[in-house]
Write an enzyme that holds these catalytic residues in place. Sequence first.
Site, PDB file in Angstrom:
ATOM      1  N   ARG A   1     -37.574  -5.933  25.379  1.00 26.10           N
ATOM      2  CA  ARG A   1     -37.546  -4.619  26.020  1.00 26.10           C
ATOM      3  C   ARG A   1     -38.525  -3.723  25.273  1.00 26.10           C
ATOM      4  NH1 ARG A   1     -34.677   0.237  25.437  1.00 26.10           N
ATOM      5  NH2 ARG A   1     -33.999   1.214  27.391  1.00 26.10           N
TER       6      ARG A   1
ATOM      7  N   LYS B   1     -38.606   1.593  17.387  1.00 27.26           N
ATOM      8  CA  LYS B   1     -37.379   2.107  16.774  1.00 27.26           C
ATOM      9  C   LYS B   1     -37.609   2.618  15.352  1.00 27.26           C
ATOM     10  CE  LYS B   1     -33.972   0.052  19.785  1.00 27.26           C
ATOM     11  NZ  LYS B   1     -32.811  -0.840  19.968  1.00 27.26           N
TER      12      LYS B   1
END
Length: 303
Positions: free
Chosen positions: A280, A245
């Site tokens: 994840r 991210k």
Amino acid sequence: MPLPSLSAREIAARPSSIRLRQLLDLARRGERTLVIGVLNVTPDSFSDGGQFFDLADALARAVQMQDEGADILDVGGESTRPATFATRAPLDPQEEQRRILPVIAAIASRLPALPISTDTYKAVVARQAIAAGAAMINDISALRADPDMGPTVAEAGVPVCLMHLPGLPTALPPSPVYADIIGDIQVYLQAQARIAQGFGVAAQDIVIDPGLGFGKTVAHNLEILRRLDELTDPAYPLLVGASRKSFLGKILGDPPADDRLEGTAATVALAIAKGAALVRVHDVKFMTRVARMTDAIVRVLSA
């Protein structure tokens, strides 16, 4: 709208559904961390857009991720990266289905015991994905974007991941402010879990996610990771998705998304040490190793 020609009993009898509940039981008991592999069937996802848009490529990647240790695959057909998602219209549900349904069906046929999660906030897409072979729904809006999502998940009897999102997917605040971010997330997720159960979703079928990167600044994301243990709840396994991210990139000097391996590894290890039950990730091979090593340290596993 009913599920296409399927009952909850038929869905629950699938090998992938049986395996998913076994895995979630392991996670709930704290026996080991589950690794969810990300499979984006999109042309524009932030880290792997276009790589697995072709059916053959997507299936090959699914097989590879299972071989690398993924417990669950999370298939998504719409990019929800916060930087651009709120500036455009949601993807048409028919196009989203066109992208993901052949992939889900192919994976379910080739790898029948591998649980597939579908990353969608649209009930019509969720229904068709479950019919095609998905065993779980990952809804970034925590059932809020589509009033039919709660009834759909309950009718199908499948697990659901509820993520914290300040606002709706297409209306994230540009400058998020929290009085107490951990407290706000706790209140939100507990409320959405109660709403899910009100629709008929079983408590043991609920997973919660603090929503790293969604309506949060870099400082917010770091605080969530630092205080993650305050979000753990014995009733609901905690999923953390920090993989690749943008906040990692901002800390590491803005490397491209696929070059944030070390940052992702640090978040995976810390999240597990702080109580995450599921992670994840995009880089399944490496993060499975990180998860197993961290499990061996913090969970006192037998040899």
